[in-house]
Motif scaffolding. Structure first.
Motif, short mmCIF file in Angstrom:
data_model
loop_
_atom_site.label_atom_id
_atom_site.label_comp_id
_atom_site.label_asym_id
_atom_site.label_seq_id
_atom_site.Cartn_x
_atom_site.Cartn_y
_atom_site.Cartn_z
N ILE A 52 -5.86 -2.73 2.85
CA ILE A 52 -5.84 -4.17 3.03
C ILE A 52 -6.75 -4.83 2.00
O ILE A 52 -6.39 -5.82 1.36
CB ILE A 52 -6.30 -4.54 4.46
CG1 ILE A 52 -5.42 -3.82 5.48
CG2 ILE A 52 -6.28 -6.03 4.67
CD1 ILE A 52 -5.82 -4.03 6.91
N ILE A 60 5.27 -7.96 -8.65
CA ILE A 60 3.91 -7.43 -8.53
C ILE A 60 3.20 -8.06 -7.34
O ILE A 60 2.49 -7.38 -6.60
CB ILE A 60 3.14 -7.65 -9.84
CG1 ILE A 60 3.85 -6.90 -10.96
CG2 ILE A 60 1.72 -7.16 -9.73
CD1 ILE A 60 3.21 -7.07 -12.29
N ALA A 61 3.43 -9.37 -7.15
CA ALA A 61 2.84 -10.01 -5.98
C ALA A 61 3.35 -9.33 -4.71
O ALA A 61 2.58 -9.10 -3.76
CB ALA A 61 3.18 -11.49 -5.98
N PHE A 90 9.34 -5.70 -2.89
CA PHE A 90 8.85 -4.34 -2.66
C PHE A 90 8.17 -4.20 -1.30
O PHE A 90 7.92 -3.10 -0.84
CB PHE A 90 7.88 -3.93 -3.77
CG PHE A 90 8.56 -3.25 -4.91
CD1 PHE A 90 9.48 -3.94 -5.68
CD2 PHE A 90 8.31 -1.93 -5.22
CE1 PHE A 90 10.13 -3.33 -6.73
CE2 PHE A 90 8.96 -1.31 -6.27
CZ PHE A 90 9.87 -2.01 -7.02
N VAL A 129 1.09 -16.71 -0.98
CA VAL A 129 1.34 -15.95 -2.21
C VAL A 129 2.52 -16.51 -3.01
O VAL A 129 2.33 -17.05 -4.11
CB VAL A 129 1.62 -14.46 -1.88
CG1 VAL A 129 1.82 -13.67 -3.14
CG2 VAL A 129 0.46 -13.89 -1.08
N MET A 184 -4.56 -12.11 -8.96
CA MET A 184 -3.32 -12.64 -9.55
C MET A 184 -3.25 -14.15 -9.41
O MET A 184 -2.77 -14.85 -10.28
CB MET A 184 -2.11 -12.03 -8.84
CG MET A 184 -1.68 -10.72 -9.41
SD MET A 184 -0.18 -10.21 -8.62
CE MET A 184 1.02 -11.28 -9.36
N PHE A 227 7.45 -3.30 -15.84
CA PHE A 227 6.85 -2.92 -14.57
C PHE A 227 7.27 -1.50 -14.21
O PHE A 227 8.42 -1.24 -13.91
CB PHE A 227 7.28 -3.89 -13.47
CG PHE A 227 6.64 -3.62 -12.14
CD1 PHE A 227 5.36 -4.09 -11.89
CD2 PHE A 227 7.30 -2.92 -11.16
CE1 PHE A 227 4.76 -3.85 -10.67
CE2 PHE A 227 6.69 -2.67 -9.93
CZ PHE A 227 5.42 -3.14 -9.70
N VAL A 286 4.11 -6.33 -4.41
CA VAL A 286 3.39 -5.05 -4.27
C VAL A 286 2.06 -5.28 -3.56
O VAL A 286 1.67 -4.51 -2.67
CB VAL A 286 3.18 -4.39 -5.65
CG1 VAL A 286 2.16 -3.27 -5.55
CG2 VAL A 286 4.48 -3.86 -6.19
N GLY A 287 1.39 -6.37 -3.92
CA GLY A 287 0.14 -6.71 -3.22
C GLY A 287 0.40 -6.95 -1.74
O GLY A 287 -0.34 -6.45 -0.88
N VAL A 288 1.47 -7.67 -1.45
CA VAL A 288 1.81 -7.95 -0.05
C VAL A 288 2.12 -6.63 0.67
O VAL A 288 1.71 -6.41 1.81
CB VAL A 288 3.03 -8.90 0.01
CG1 VAL A 288 3.55 -9.02 1.42
CG2 VAL A 288 2.65 -10.26 -0.55
N MET A 289 2.81 -5.73 -0.05
CA MET A 289 3.14 -4.43 0.52
C MET A 289 1.87 -3.68 0.92
O MET A 289 1.76 -3.12 2.00
CB MET A 289 3.92 -3.62 -0.50
CG MET A 289 4.26 -2.23 -0.06
SD MET A 289 4.72 -1.24 -1.46
CE MET A 289 3.13 -0.70 -2.00
N PHE A 290 0.90 -3.69 0.01
CA PHE A 290 -0.38 -3.02 0.26
C PHE A 290 -1.00 -3.55 1.55
O PHE A 290 -1.40 -2.78 2.44
CB PHE A 290 -1.33 -3.33 -0.90
CG PHE A 290 -1.75 -2.14 -1.68
CD1 PHE A 290 -2.62 -1.23 -1.14
CD2 PHE A 290 -1.27 -1.93 -2.97
CE1 PHE A 290 -3.01 -0.13 -1.86
CE2 PHE A 290 -1.65 -0.82 -3.69
CZ PHE A 290 -2.53 0.07 -3.14
N VAL A 291 -1.09 -4.88 1.63
CA VAL A 291 -1.77 -5.49 2.78
C VAL A 291 -1.00 -5.17 4.06
O VAL A 291 -1.59 -4.75 5.07
CB VAL A 291 -1.90 -7.01 2.58
CG1 VAL A 291 -2.51 -7.65 3.81
CG2 VAL A 291 -2.74 -7.29 1.35
N ASN A 335 1.11 -2.75 4.67
CA ASN A 335 1.00 -1.33 4.96
C ASN A 335 -0.35 -1.02 5.61
O ASN A 335 -0.44 -0.30 6.61
CB ASN A 335 1.15 -0.57 3.64
CG ASN A 335 1.32 0.90 3.83
OD1 ASN A 335 0.45 1.55 4.40
ND2 ASN A 335 2.43 1.44 3.38
N LEU A 391 -5.97 -7.65 -5.15
CA LEU A 391 -4.89 -7.80 -6.13
C LEU A 391 -4.30 -9.20 -6.07
O LEU A 391 -4.15 -9.88 -7.09
CB LEU A 391 -3.81 -6.75 -5.86
CG LEU A 391 -2.55 -6.87 -6.73
CD1 LEU A 391 -2.85 -6.46 -8.15
CD2 LEU A 391 -1.42 -6.02 -6.18
N LEU A 392 -3.99 -9.64 -4.84
CA LEU A 392 -3.35 -10.95 -4.70
C LEU A 392 -4.29 -12.07 -5.14
O LEU A 392 -3.88 -13.02 -5.79
CB LEU A 392 -2.92 -11.16 -3.24
CG LEU A 392 -1.75 -10.28 -2.80
CD1 LEU A 392 -1.51 -10.40 -1.31
CD2 LEU A 392 -0.50 -10.69 -3.55
#
Lengths: 336, 453
Positions: B429, A117-118, A46, A101, B439, B57, A120-125, A127, B435-436
């Motif tokens: 960020i 989902i991981a 993602f 990750v 997890m 999901f 998605v976290g990477v996407m957030f960061v 972005n 989140l990461l």
């Protein structure tokens, strides 16, 4: 052939063929990245759209720096010279994320959805990084010659009513995409590492037994993905413009392209890219003028099937049709 | 540390933070945050039903939220009679045409055996049907949208009480979820994620562009409220009396000063009172959903869902219809998200299709669920409180950190200016990193799932 037919053909080429091929090659490059991650690392990434934005952003920054130093490529956009910077930074980014990750979940043999989902976290960061560094606004960074073929010159040379415009960035997109794809296929089919990658993708355990180093395969995959995404991002940005949110939205057409062609199949990703691009353009084009040339008189209204606001709906419809009709995609990709 | 202590600790810390905001900033702000926390908590519960109970999901939360918002608007705004007269009939015909096309396609696919004829026939019917529907639909839309476009230009709604829309919002979301689940469940696990991402984008695009339905980016504001208006409260005798009595000791003796002071207090108190009313409403919904989810989880149904989540093949072998159960739980979770979407639009009092941003809804809600503890409902609620509080307060905090961290550069430094300008993106960020980290290092979240047999 009558003049009307030729006019119709030129109109078709100008508004459908040329933009379709351009957008198709950009999408194909992006979808190739998604498919490679899927084939080797086995998850839907993602963060792909935002990785694209990241690569493009560093290319833009390097372009600005080069421009401020007075460097230019003459008729070609300076961004081409700055590409290696973008690719290197993206490669660093994806390798860091892989180490921090994804590696952990690979070792844990987590379910694919955990990887998603991981990502998605990477996407957030990613972005956030892009918006923090360059801001959320539109950036134009194309310079050099603008057109390969100008509508005015074309009309003068041919004496037709309809003009044909081909932007330099459109030509570049196609040429660079073809070169990149040829190199990729040569690498996958002919080199030892490429074969190792395909073997690993086909059957992980067998590949491990035959002495393939999984770490190396994963690293090389990420490097290729970084190069492909940056290319796709820069070509799209040169052709249209760079805006972080647009790149996030490109995720859907790229996923659709990868799935339509058959996930995990590089050739499928290319096919899918063109299918999605042409469907988007064919369904959102206003056919009024074209029908006018073919039928002799122009119909009332625009004769547009869908408004351009819904172009993302087209990728979705293609996705739905494929899921209903052939979930593995045209080239029979993987299923899990 | 067991679940209970963790939960108590988490919620007390959260309460302390909210009280601190109340004392240091203002109580109105504190309750604004609490209200959004409650709504986010309902959304997180919906997502937790899908993810925690079944491992699905959903990447389209923003779409279901938007559908809930649309329901709130459609139920509560009064109908626009002129627009109905202008385009109602042909819109009705286009609906009939749509139904006819759907029936025709279904009949074709039922009575003609699989083969080329059926495939070609389906395509021809769908394409022909598209134009058939458009024949009625396009003029209807034109007529409706050109009716007094500055003030209306849309059909309006039912003019019913807005509380009713919370149910309707749930139904809307459930319908969309059923459709999307029917297509993408039972295939590869991440197809659902991609399909929901797509449907969400389409729903938001529709809300933005179908002006006849939602007024698009022109927004529909002034939705009727389920709670009293501040202005009315300030003139209601019992309210004035209460406020006067409450502040009796603080109010100055001098008559004019007293009146001015009282007016000020009245404004503050009425706004706080309205917020409290909302808090009560949202809290009841949250508790109701929580109770239902708890009951479902402890029932045989919940055990079956966990069995399916933990080992699909085994559950399948035991005769459980995995795909059907997945569809069921997906529809239920989405309905809860839809209810929360309607609640949010009710709170804001306006439908603003331009604000439905996937980063702000879909992915933030995911952060709440993962942080709170997937599979644990109380955990999701706690996660929603913490993350929303963090999201709201991270912006000033980020600004503060950058302001002080770059102070040595001196004012007017380009880098400092640039960083200050883009400080608000820091929170993306931060959220992603959190989140990461959760997890990776605490995959069970703040309050892990209780392993009940």
């Amino acid at each position: 052939m009558s003049t009307d037919t030729i006019n119709a053909l030129v109109l078709f080429a100008n508004f459908i063929l040329v933009p379709g091929i351009t957008y198709g090659s950009q999408l194909a490059l992006g979808a190739l990245g998604i498919t490679l991650v899927y084939a080797v690392l086995r998850f839907s990434n993602f963060a792909h759209g935002d990785t694209m934005a990241f690569g493009c952003m560093f290319t833009i920054l390097a372009t600005w720096w080069l421009q401020s130093m007075g460097v230019s490529l003459g008729p070609l956009p300076t961004a081409l010279l700055a590409l290696p910077v973008g690719i290197a930074m993206t490669a660093a980014l994806v390798l860091i994320f892989d180490k921090l990750v994804y590696k952990h979940y690979r070792e844990q043999k987590s379910a694919p959805v955990v990887f998603v989902i991981a990502s998605v976290g990477v996407m957030f960061v990613t972005n956030g990084l892009v918006r923090f560094i360059i801001g959320p606004n539109d950036q134009q960074f194309s310079d050099g010659m603008r057109f390969l073929v100008r509508a005015r010159d074309f009309k003068k040379a041919t004496g037709l009513d309809e003009g044909l415009t081909i932007k330099l960035t459109q030509g570049l997109s196609v040429v660079i995409a073809i070169v990149a794809m040829l190199m990729l296929f040569y690498f996958l089919q002919r080199t030892r590492t490429g074969k190792a990658m395909r073997a690993y993708s086909d059957n992980e355990d067998l590949a491990l037994l035959s002495g393939i180093d999984p770490k190396r395969v994963v690293m090389i995959t990420w490097l290729i993905v970084a190069a492909l995404t940056t290319l796709a991002g820069v070509l799209y940005g040169l052709d249209k413009s760079f805006k972080p949110f647009t790149y996030f939205q490109l995720l859907l057409p790229m996923f659709a392209a990868a799935i339509v062609g058959g996930v995990g199949k590089p050739l499928g990703a290319i096919l899918g890219g063109f299918i999605v691009a042409f469907s988007e353009i064919l369904l959102t084009y206003a056919y009024k003028k074209l029908i006018g040339y073919v039928a002799g008189e122009r119909p009332e209204g625009l004769v547009q099937l869908l408004s351009t606001d819904y172009k993302f709906a087209v990728s979705f419809m293609i996705l739905v049709v494929v899921l209903l009709w052939r979930p593995t995609g045209i080239l029979r990709g993987k299923t899990i | 540390m067991n679940q209970l202590t963790r939960g108590l600790l988490g919620f007390s810390a959260m309460a302390a933070c909210l009280i601190a905001v109340g004392v240091m900033q203002s109580w109105t702000l504190s309750f604004t945050i609490i209200n959004m926390c409650l709504i986010s908590a309902v959304m997180a519960l919906g997502v937790n039903i899908q993810w925690g109970y079944a491992g699905l999901f959903n990447a389209g939360i923003v779409g279901f939220t938007a559908l809930g918002g649309l329901a709130a608007m459609l139920v509560s705004t009064p109908p626009v009679k002129g627009a109905w007269q202008a385009g109602g009939v042909s819109l009705f015909f286009s609906l009939l045409a749509l139904i006819a096309v759907v029936i025709a396609v279904n009949a074709l696919r039922r009575y003609i055996p699989a083969g080329r004829l059926r495939s070609v026939g389906t395509v021809v019917l769908i394409v022909g049907g598209f134009f058939f529907i458009r024949y009625f639909y396009a003029p209807a839309v034109d007529a409706i949208e050109s009716f007094d476009p500055a003030r209306t230009g849309f059909l309006g709604g039912l003019g019913a009480p807005i509380l009713f829309s919370w149910l309707v919002g749930g139904l809307f979301a459930a319908g969309a979820a059923w459709l999307i689940g029917k297509i993408s469940l039972g295939l590869r696990s991440d197809y659902l994620a991609i399909a929901t991402l797509g449907i969400a984008e389409i729903i938001v695009a529709m809300l933005k562009n179908e002006d006849w339905l939602s007024r698009g980016v022109k927004n529909v504001s002034g939705l009727p409220r389920p709670v009293p208006y501040e202005i009315e409260l300030q003139q209601t005798p019992w309210f004035v009396e209460r406020v006067t009595n409450f502040y009796a000791a603080e109010l100055p003796v001098d008559a004019t000063a007293r009146a001015a002071e009282l007016q000020q207090k009245l404004i503050e108190a009425s706004s706080l009172f309205v917020k409290l009313c909302y808090t009560g409403l949202f809290l009841s919904v949250l508790l109701l959903v929580l109770w239902l989810a708890y009951r479902a989880q402890r029932a045989p149904w919940g055990r079956m869902m966990r069995a399916i989540r933990d080992n699909e093949d085994a559950a399948n072998a035991m005769g459980k219809d995995v795909t059907r159960r997945h569809l069921q739980v997906f529809v239920m979770g989405s309905a809860v998200v839809g209810i929360a979407g309607a609640m949010m639009t009710t709170l804001e009092g306006q439908l603003t299709p331009g604000t439905y941003n996937p980063l702000r809804y879909t992915f933030l809600i995911w952060v709440m669920v993962i942080i709170g503890g997937s599979g644990n409902n109380i955990g999701s609620v706690l996660g929603a409180f913490i993350v929303w509080f963090g999201w709201v307060q991270a912006e000033p905090l980020g600004q503060w950190v950058i302001d002080h961290g770059t102070a040595w550069m001196g004012d007017g430094h380009t880098l400092r200016e640039h960083m200050l300008e883009n400080a608000s993106h820091m929170r993306l960020i931060i959220m992603g990193t959190v989140l990461l980290m959760v997890m990776r290092f605490s995959p069970n979240g703040l309050i892990p799932e209780t392993n009940r047999q």
